[in-house]
Scaffold this active site. Structure first.
Site, mmCIF file in Angstrom:
data_model
loop_
_atom_site.group_PDB
_atom_site.id
_atom_site.type_symbol
_atom_site.label_atom_id
_atom_site.label_comp_id
_atom_site.label_asym_id
_atom_site.label_seq_id
_atom_site.Cartn_x
_atom_site.Cartn_y
_atom_site.Cartn_z
ATOM 1 N N GLU A 1 0.837 -1.208 0.000
ATOM 2 C CA GLU A 1 0.000 0.000 0.000
ATOM 3 C C GLU A 1 0.867 1.252 0.000
ATOM 4 O OE1 GLU A 1 -3.297 0.110 2.791
ATOM 5 O OE2 GLU A 1 -2.739 2.120 3.448
ATOM 6 N N HIS B 1 -1.918 -2.610 9.673
ATOM 7 C CA HIS B 1 -1.930 -1.149 9.847
ATOM 8 C C HIS B 1 -3.342 -0.607 10.017
ATOM 9 C CE1 HIS B 1 -2.148 -2.151 5.549
ATOM 10 N NE2 HIS B 1 -2.950 -1.102 5.424
ATOM 11 N N GLU C 1 -10.460 -3.288 -2.107
ATOM 12 C CA GLU C 1 -10.562 -2.944 -0.695
ATOM 13 C C GLU C 1 -11.492 -3.900 0.055
ATOM 14 O OE1 GLU C 1 -8.201 -1.353 0.909
ATOM 15 O OE2 GLU C 1 -9.563 -0.010 1.911
ATOM 16 N N HIS D 1 7.969 11.520 -23.432
ATOM 17 C CA HIS D 1 8.872 10.599 -22.739
ATOM 18 C C HIS D 1 8.239 9.225 -22.639
ATOM 19 C CE1 HIS D 1 6.067 11.825 -19.602
ATOM 20 N NE2 HIS D 1 6.388 10.716 -18.960
ATOM 21 N N HIS E 1 8.600 5.315 -20.074
ATOM 22 C CA HIS E 1 9.192 4.679 -18.897
ATOM 23 C C HIS E 1 9.563 3.240 -19.244
ATOM 24 C CE1 HIS E 1 7.750 8.148 -16.623
ATOM 25 N NE2 HIS E 1 6.654 8.042 -17.368
ATOM 26 N N GLU F 1 2.611 3.200 -15.945
ATOM 27 C CA GLU F 1 2.391 4.423 -15.160
ATOM 28 C C GLU F 1 0.915 4.559 -14.814
ATOM 29 O OE1 GLU F 1 4.028 7.974 -16.884
ATOM 30 O OE2 GLU F 1 2.475 9.265 -16.032
ATOM 31 N N HIS G 1 4.415 9.243 -24.421
ATOM 32 C CA HIS G 1 3.318 10.117 -24.015
ATOM 33 C C HIS G 1 3.830 11.475 -23.557
ATOM 34 C CE1 HIS G 1 4.679 7.961 -20.421
ATOM 35 N NE2 HIS G 1 4.233 8.961 -19.679
HETATM 36 MN MN MN Z 1 -4.499 -1.016 3.840
HETATM 37 MN MN MN Z 2 5.129 9.493 -17.705
#
Ligand code: MN
Ligand code: MN
Length: 420
Positions: free
Chosen positions: A136, A175, A198, A311, A313, A318, A357
């Site tokens: 997380e 947590h 979730e 650019h 990655h 992303e 992109h």
């Molecule tokens: Mn959590």
């Molecule tokens: Mn980017």
């Protein structure tokens, strides 16, 4: 315009619409009924027969998605998988104490590696003690919260987080999150698994409700009646009292074992921008700065008229979250495909690994968004930097540009345009 429309004209016509918000505003200013009556969306090209849309339309949604309604001439006719999903569409789970909604691979099929959960907690509202298999990563969007965890050695971590602070809980680390005064908080969680949900986490209340009372008695070394009030169903989010002082909580949780030496929180605005130009700035936070994190982030601010440069990655997909402002992004996919989509506050965007992109500010306020990667390090290639560090004759032969143009291209990874 009586002659058949050409690709060039299409691009030209479009750019007056896309680059400046004037047409969009004009469009918004015209009533829905008037628009429907004349069947136009783009006044500048209304004369062209093929650029009309006389059937049913949703003017409010169309106005937010101008690049989908009339794509730039440079977009391909073949499809690029949808890479936008607004949190406005997400199913909201509302509780006493807050709410939660998520955008996962089920809502946005392209988003296979990461999923987002947007959550609000009132002051005292508590996301109950839990853990899960995905890691997380989180950013506070509004207000303040107290977060708690234990590390792998069982040592406790308790901290208060404010707007723009991050936290990171590795897989399996238990947590909780609780809203503080005066008005609780809202935050974005990003999980390193597109399939995450979730509603598929291990909750303290849920686990306890599914254990025989005699087992609880034996496990904790107390009488069976001690657990008679344990909730029969999960709490997930619930309202309780606002916690007291941070140091009191830290000391009580630490006990004889002491506090965790690990810092699961990161104060984003305590660091200067990683790169700053006239066009905007970026803060890159990965494991080189935030040691415990295996999720990398770039927090990007693009000023009006500016652009996050072209650019890609090389290491990861992303996942984007738009915090404020308006922008557009073209994703150039393999096989002669490209699509341009518009984004605004609350939208999720997604770019698959290695696809080219840019993100352009199309509004008149700062565009702020996050780039998130399932990787312990941030990496990108700048198109201009590549061209500037390739033999000039080779580049000029490809692009049919002159030497002066090539010389003018930024040399060292602009990140944000314009440079000055
Ligand atoms: Mn959590
Ligand atoms: Mn980017």
């Amino acid at each position: 315009m009586n002659s058949p429309i050409t690709t060039e004209q299409t691009t030209d016509n479009y750019s007056t619409f896309g680059k400046h918000d004037l047409s969009r505003r004009r469009f918004l200013g015209v009533g829905a009924a008037a628009l429907a009556a004349v069947g136009i969306v783009v006044p500048a090209v209304a004369a062209d027969r093929s650029r009309s849309d006389p059937g049913p339309a949703n003017p409010a949604l169309d106005a937010q998605n101008a690049d989908s309604i009339w794509p730039p001439g440079t977009d391909s006719k073949s499809l690029v998988q949808n890479f936008k999903y607004p949190f406005s569409f997400a199913n909201k789970r509302v509780y006493e104490g807050g709410w939660s909604r998520e955008v996962t691979v089920r809502e946005l099929p392209v988003s296979k590696t990461l999923a987002g959960v947007n959550m609000r907690l009132t002051a005292g509202g508590c996301r109950e003690l839990h853990w899960h298999t995905a890691a997380e990563w989180a950013i506070m969007l509004y207000g303040t919260a107290r977060i708690t965890a234990i590390d792998a050695d069982g040592k406790s971590f308790v901290a208060d987080v404010k707007k723009n602070d991050l936290w990171f809980f590795p897989s399996g680390i238990p947590h909780s999150i609780q809203g503080l005064q005066p008005d609780g908080c809202e935050f974005m969680l990003v999980f390193d698994d597109g399939e995450f949900s979730e509603s598929e986490t291990v909750l303290l209340s849920d686990a306890m409700a599914h254990l025989p009372p005699e087992v609880l008695s034996k496990n904790f070394g107390v009488g069976e009646q001690a657990f008679q009030n344990v909730p029969k169903q999960e709490l997930f989010i619930f309202q309780t009292d606002v916690p007291g002082g941070l140091e009191v909580d830290q000391k009580a949780a630490a006990g004889a074992l002491g506090k965790s030496p690990k810092d699961f929180a990161f104060r984003t605005l305590d660091m200067p921008p990683t790169k700053q130009t006239k066009g905007g700035d970026v803060r890159i936070v990965d494991s080189s700065k935030f040691k415990v994190s295996t999720t990398a982030m770039a927090m990007v601010t693009v000023h009006p008229g500016g652009m996050r440069e072209l650019h890609w990655h090389p290491n990861a997909d992303e996942w984007q979250y738009f915090i404020s402002g308006k922008g557009r992004m073209t994703v150039v996919a393999t096989g002669n495909k490209a699509r341009t989509m518009d984004f605004q506050e609350g939208d999720v965007g997604y770019v698959q690994k290695s696809l080219l992109h840019y993100v352009e500010n199309t509004g008149d306020t700062d565009l702020v968004f996050l780039e998130i990667f399932k990787s312990d390090h941030y990496a990108d290639f700048s198109l201009s930097e590549w061209l500037a560090h390739t033999p000039p004759e080779l580049v000029m032969a490809h692009l049919r540009i002159d030497k002066a143009t090539l010389d003018a291209i930024p040399k060292n990874g602009a990140v944000m345009m314009p440079l000055s």
